[in-house]
Motif scaffolding. Structure first.
Motif, PDB file in Angstrom:
ATOM      1  N   VAL A 373       0.854  -1.189   0.000  1.00 26.33           N
ATOM      2  CA  VAL A 373       0.000   0.000   0.000  1.00 26.33           C
ATOM      3  C   VAL A 373       0.887   1.235   0.000  1.00 26.33           C
ATOM      4  O   VAL A 373       1.823   1.344   0.806  1.00 26.33           O
ATOM      5  N   LEU A 374       0.583   2.162  -0.897  1.00 26.82           N
ATOM      6  CA  LEU A 374       1.240   3.462  -0.903  1.00 26.82           C
ATOM      7  C   LEU A 374       0.449   4.385   0.021  1.00 26.82           C
ATOM      8  O   LEU A 374      -0.760   4.522  -0.110  1.00 26.82           O
ATOM      9  N   THR A 375       1.147   5.015   0.950  1.00 28.01           N
ATOM     10  CA  THR A 375       0.468   5.835   1.946  1.00 28.01           C
ATOM     11  C   THR A 375       0.229   7.251   1.421  1.00 28.01           C
ATOM     12  O   THR A 375       0.845   7.679   0.437  1.00 28.01           O
ATOM     13  N   PRO A 376      -0.644   8.029   2.088  1.00 31.05           N
ATOM     14  CA  PRO A 376      -0.794   9.439   1.716  1.00 31.05           C
ATOM     15  C   PRO A 376       0.535  10.197   1.734  1.00 31.05           C
ATOM     16  O   PRO A 376       0.765  11.072   0.891  1.00 31.05           O
ATOM     17  N   THR A 377       1.413   9.878   2.672  1.00 27.64           N
ATOM     18  CA  THR A 377       2.713  10.545   2.715  1.00 27.64           C
ATOM     19  C   THR A 377       3.524  10.241   1.464  1.00 27.64           C
ATOM     20  O   THR A 377       4.224  11.121   0.934  1.00 27.64           O
ATOM     21  N   TYR A 378       3.469   9.018   0.973  1.00 30.40           N
ATOM     22  CA  TYR A 378       4.139   8.668  -0.281  1.00 30.40           C
ATOM     23  C   TYR A 378       3.738   9.641  -1.388  1.00 30.40           C
ATOM     24  O   TYR A 378       4.582  10.125  -2.158  1.00 30.40           O
ATOM     25  N   HIS A 379       2.448   9.934  -1.465  1.00 33.13           N
ATOM     26  CA  HIS A 379       1.962  10.772  -2.560  1.00 33.13           C
ATOM     27  C   HIS A 379       2.458  12.209  -2.445  1.00 33.13           C
ATOM     28  O   HIS A 379       2.689  12.875  -3.460  1.00 33.13           O
ATOM     29  N   VAL A 380       2.662  12.707  -1.223  1.00 33.20           N
ATOM     30  CA  VAL A 380       3.241  14.038  -1.071  1.00 33.20           C
ATOM     31  C   VAL A 380       4.663  14.052  -1.623  1.00 33.20           C
ATOM     32  O   VAL A 380       5.065  14.985  -2.340  1.00 33.20           O
ATOM     33  N   PHE A 381       5.454  13.028  -1.312  1.00 29.77           N
ATOM     34  CA  PHE A 381       6.806  12.933  -1.854  1.00 29.77           C
ATOM     35  C   PHE A 381       6.770  12.907  -3.379  1.00 29.77           C
ATOM     36  O   PHE A 381       7.577  13.579  -4.041  1.00 29.77           O
ATOM     37  N   GLU A 382       5.867  12.139  -3.938  1.00 27.33           N
ATOM     38  CA  GLU A 382       5.803  12.038  -5.403  1.00 27.33           C
ATOM     39  C   GLU A 382       5.362  13.353  -6.038  1.00 27.33           C
ATOM     40  O   GLU A 382       5.948  13.805  -7.025  1.00 27.33           O
ATOM     41  N   MET A 383       4.348  13.997  -5.467  1.00 28.11           N
ATOM     42  CA  MET A 383       3.847  15.246  -6.027  1.00 28.11           C
ATOM     43  C   MET A 383       4.877  16.371  -5.924  1.00 28.11           C
ATOM     44  O   MET A 383       4.889  17.302  -6.733  1.00 28.11           O
ATOM     45  N   ASN A 384       5.755  16.289  -4.928  1.00 25.73           N
ATOM     46  CA  ASN A 384       6.783  17.311  -4.723  1.00 25.73           C
ATOM     47  C   ASN A 384       8.096  16.995  -5.427  1.00 25.73           C
ATOM     48  O   ASN A 384       9.079  17.737  -5.264  1.00 25.73           O
ATOM     49  N   ARG A 385       8.150  15.950  -6.216  1.00 30.94           N
ATOM     50  CA  ARG A 385       9.425  15.537  -6.809  1.00 30.94           C
ATOM     51  C   ARG A 385      10.048  16.651  -7.644  1.00 30.94           C
ATOM     52  O   ARG A 385      11.279  16.753  -7.752  1.00 30.94           O
ATOM     53  N   GLY A 386       9.243  17.519  -8.245  1.00 28.94           N
ATOM     54  CA  GLY A 386       9.775  18.606  -9.057  1.00 28.94           C
ATOM     55  C   GLY A 386      10.613  19.612  -8.294  1.00 28.94           C
ATOM     56  O   GLY A 386      11.311  20.431  -8.901  1.00 28.94           O
ATOM     57  N   HIS A 387      10.575  19.575  -6.956  1.00 26.42           N
ATOM     58  CA  HIS A 387      11.415  20.470  -6.152  1.00 26.42           C
ATOM     59  C   HIS A 387      12.851  19.960  -6.023  1.00 26.42           C
ATOM     60  O   HIS A 387      13.725  20.715  -5.583  1.00 26.42           O
ATOM     61  N   HIS A 388      13.113  18.705  -6.392  1.00 27.57           N
ATOM     62  CA  HIS A 388      14.456  18.151  -6.242  1.00 27.57           C
ATOM     63  C   HIS A 388      15.471  18.973  -7.037  1.00 27.57           C
ATOM     64  O   HIS A 388      15.369  19.109  -8.267  1.00 27.57           O
ATOM     65  N   ASP A 389      16.472  19.498  -6.360  1.00 27.96           N
ATOM     66  CA  ASP A 389      17.556  20.270  -6.970  1.00 27.96           C
ATOM     67  C   ASP A 389      17.059  21.481  -7.754  1.00 27.96           C
ATOM     68  O   ASP A 389      17.777  22.015  -8.614  1.00 27.96           O
ATOM     69  N   ALA A 390      15.852  21.934  -7.474  1.00 21.65           N
ATOM     70  CA  ALA A 390      15.322  23.149  -8.077  1.00 21.65           C
ATOM     71  C   ALA A 390      15.754  24.357  -7.238  1.00 21.65           C
ATOM     72  O   ALA A 390      16.311  24.219  -6.143  1.00 21.65           O
TER      73      ALA A 390
END
Length: 501
Positions: A373-390
């Motif tokens: 099961v992917l948790t709600p917290t997982y989805h925050v990490f995925e949705m925020n991936r565009g911030h990596h090294d930005a």
């Protein structure tokens, strides 16, 4: 419906948001390693060399930047030589910190480095100061990273690995004020200098050594560690013996960690949780202020290598395994933390959520029958991936209603990469929708994609029977005369991806 206003300066670049702020943590605790990452080569659950395949695939989708291992408290009772060589010959130990269970050492150095390679993640290895020796830690670094001919390089080759690994991050013990040795700040500072000296760079592998720091806002530890480094502004001084100073910060609803329910929480407990999550910014600022007084050029990084929520364990599970459910409330805790991380990216260089699988605020929950099961917290990490090294952008909340007392309804941050931007927005109100108007200044923007994460209520969570009860969904937005309008449901997190001209 209430209204909030914010402004984002799209043409004013700030600090780079290191992807390592989205780091992870895997301790030998409960079912994080065994039954989580490691199922064994004979398992009916699909795996590669004993490492669970669907977990690796899900984490690769997050762009997981680094993984901290083997602890935590476990690190300071772990002796790495017990976890190398043929598995059937590895000695057992008792994991006295977490459940008093037998640890068979089947998942050791080679298995961890194999996992990091599968994930495409940098290794963050935490060494043993509490019950170990300087020699033991020094030889572990050599075993992992030394090329050519040396005693530890030969031992590594005898165990099947010819080439050395790249290990960028090295922890010098863990929570030395508690489970890592019950030391004073001054005592540990001396130990950190000694251990750090013998954690050598071998060949092209350059270690970023991280000294074990404070709990919450105990700046006594940060001050002692920075004081021990000497004059960081004197040009004749050698490089710091450690390059990072850590601290740990856990979120609860007000009564303390491990005392409150993960799902059956009250309105008061919900807002207490948001209040505690928001307070991470004050804590970061306190550590920053101390570090800035010794290190104005910011040569040493601040590292939050344990953070997240800590609730009561689920009924019927081992109390020492720290298995808790993960709800929309937890997702919003993560969102608020990331907004603060982005604002302090000049000093804060790494953060590691506790923990990746089946423990505390996990990304993923698994069971022995193969469910994942992917948790709600997982989805925050995925949705925020565009911030990596930005590059962080100034995002100012001009006006927001309060969700309750001193908890603002709106949390926001933004970043840019080339000709795109990512805006993250949270409505922390438990039961009131929020109409958000964001003045986008400096560049022309159009919406590429917008998504929202929420549930029927703040306690909503995913299960094997309902794996998508909380999952990202499309969100309607508009831009008119440079103003982005977004309507956020109660207790929701959203990201808006922009194309910039």
């Amino acid at each position: 419906m209430t209204t909030a206003r914010a402004v984002i300066d799209l043409d004013v670049p700030g600090d780079v948001i290191s992807r390592h702020l989205y780091g992870h943590f895997a301790e030998h605790l409960g079912r994080c390693i065994y039954g989580g990452f490691w199922v064994g080569e004979d398992s009916a659950i699909p795996n590669v060399r004993g490492i669970r395949s669907d977990v690796v695939e899900a984490l690769r989708a997050l762009g997981i930047p680094n993984l901290r291992w083997p602890g935590g408290c476990f690190a300071d009772e772990y002796h790495w030589r017990d976890g190398i060589g043929p598995r059937e010959n590895r000695p057992q130990m008792i994991n006295s910190h977490w459940g008093d269970v037998v640890e068979n050492n089947h998942f050791g150095t080679h298995e961890f480095m194999d996992l990091c390679e599968m994930l495409g993640a940098d290794a963050y290895v935490n060494g043993n100061v509490g019950s170990g020796t300087v020699r033991e830690m020094s030889e572990w670094v050599e075993y992992l990273t030394r090329d050519g001919d040396s005693p530890m390089a030969r031992l590594r080759r005898e165990n099947g690995r010819d080439e050395p690994w790249r290990v960028p991050f090295w922890g010098i013990g863990n929570e030395a004020w508690g489970c890592g040795g019950n030391m004073t700040a001054e005592q540990y500072a001396l130990e950190a200098r000694r251990y750090g000296t013998f954690c050598r760079n071998h060949g092209g592998n350059e270690l970023y050594r991280i000294a074990a720091g404070a709990s919450d806002d105990d700046i006594t530890w940060t001050r002692a560690l920075m004081e021990s480094l000497g004059c960081l502004t004197c040009g004749s001084q050698p490089a710091p013996v450690f390059q990072g100073v850590s601290f740990h910060y856990y979120t609860h609803a007000g009564a303390g960690i491990n005392t409150e329910p993960a799902v059956e929480f009250s309105t008061e407990q919900y807002y207490g949780t948001m209040r505690k999550a928001i307070d991470i910014e004050r804590v970061i600022r306190r550590h920053e202020a101390v570090m800035d007084s010794y290190d104005p050029d910011r040569k040493v990084g601040l590292i939050l290598d344990e953070w997240g929520t800590w609730w009561n364990v689920e009924a019927g599970t081992n109390p020492g395994f720290l298995f808790q459910q993960n709800t929309v409330r937890d997702a919003l805790v993560a969102a608020v933390h990331f907004d603060a991380f982005h604002r302090h990216a000049g000093r804060l260089k790494m953060a590691n959520i506790a923990q990746t699988l089946n423990v505390l605020q996990a990304m993923i929950l698994t069971d022995d029958d193969g469910a994942m099961v992917l948790t709600p917290t997982y989805h925050v990490f995925e949705m925020n991936r565009g911030h990596h090294d930005a590059t962080a952008l100034p995002a100012h909340v001009l006006e927001t209603p309060t969700a309750t007392d001193d908890v603002p309804a709106l949390s926001v941050s933004a970043s840019t990469t080339d000709d795109s931007a990512l805006v993250s927005l949270s409505n922390l109100s438990l039961d009131t929708p929020l109409d958000v108007r964001v003045d986008l200044r400096g560049r022309t923007a159009t919406v590429r994609r917008a998504r929202v994460l929420t549930g029927a209520d703040a306690a909503s969570h995913n299960t094997p029977e309902s794996p998508d009860a909380v999952a990202p969904a499309s969100l309607e937005t508009s831009i008119d005369a440079g103003v982005l309008t977004v309507s956020l449901p109660p207790h929701s997190f959203a990201t808006v991806e922009l194309d910039l001209a």
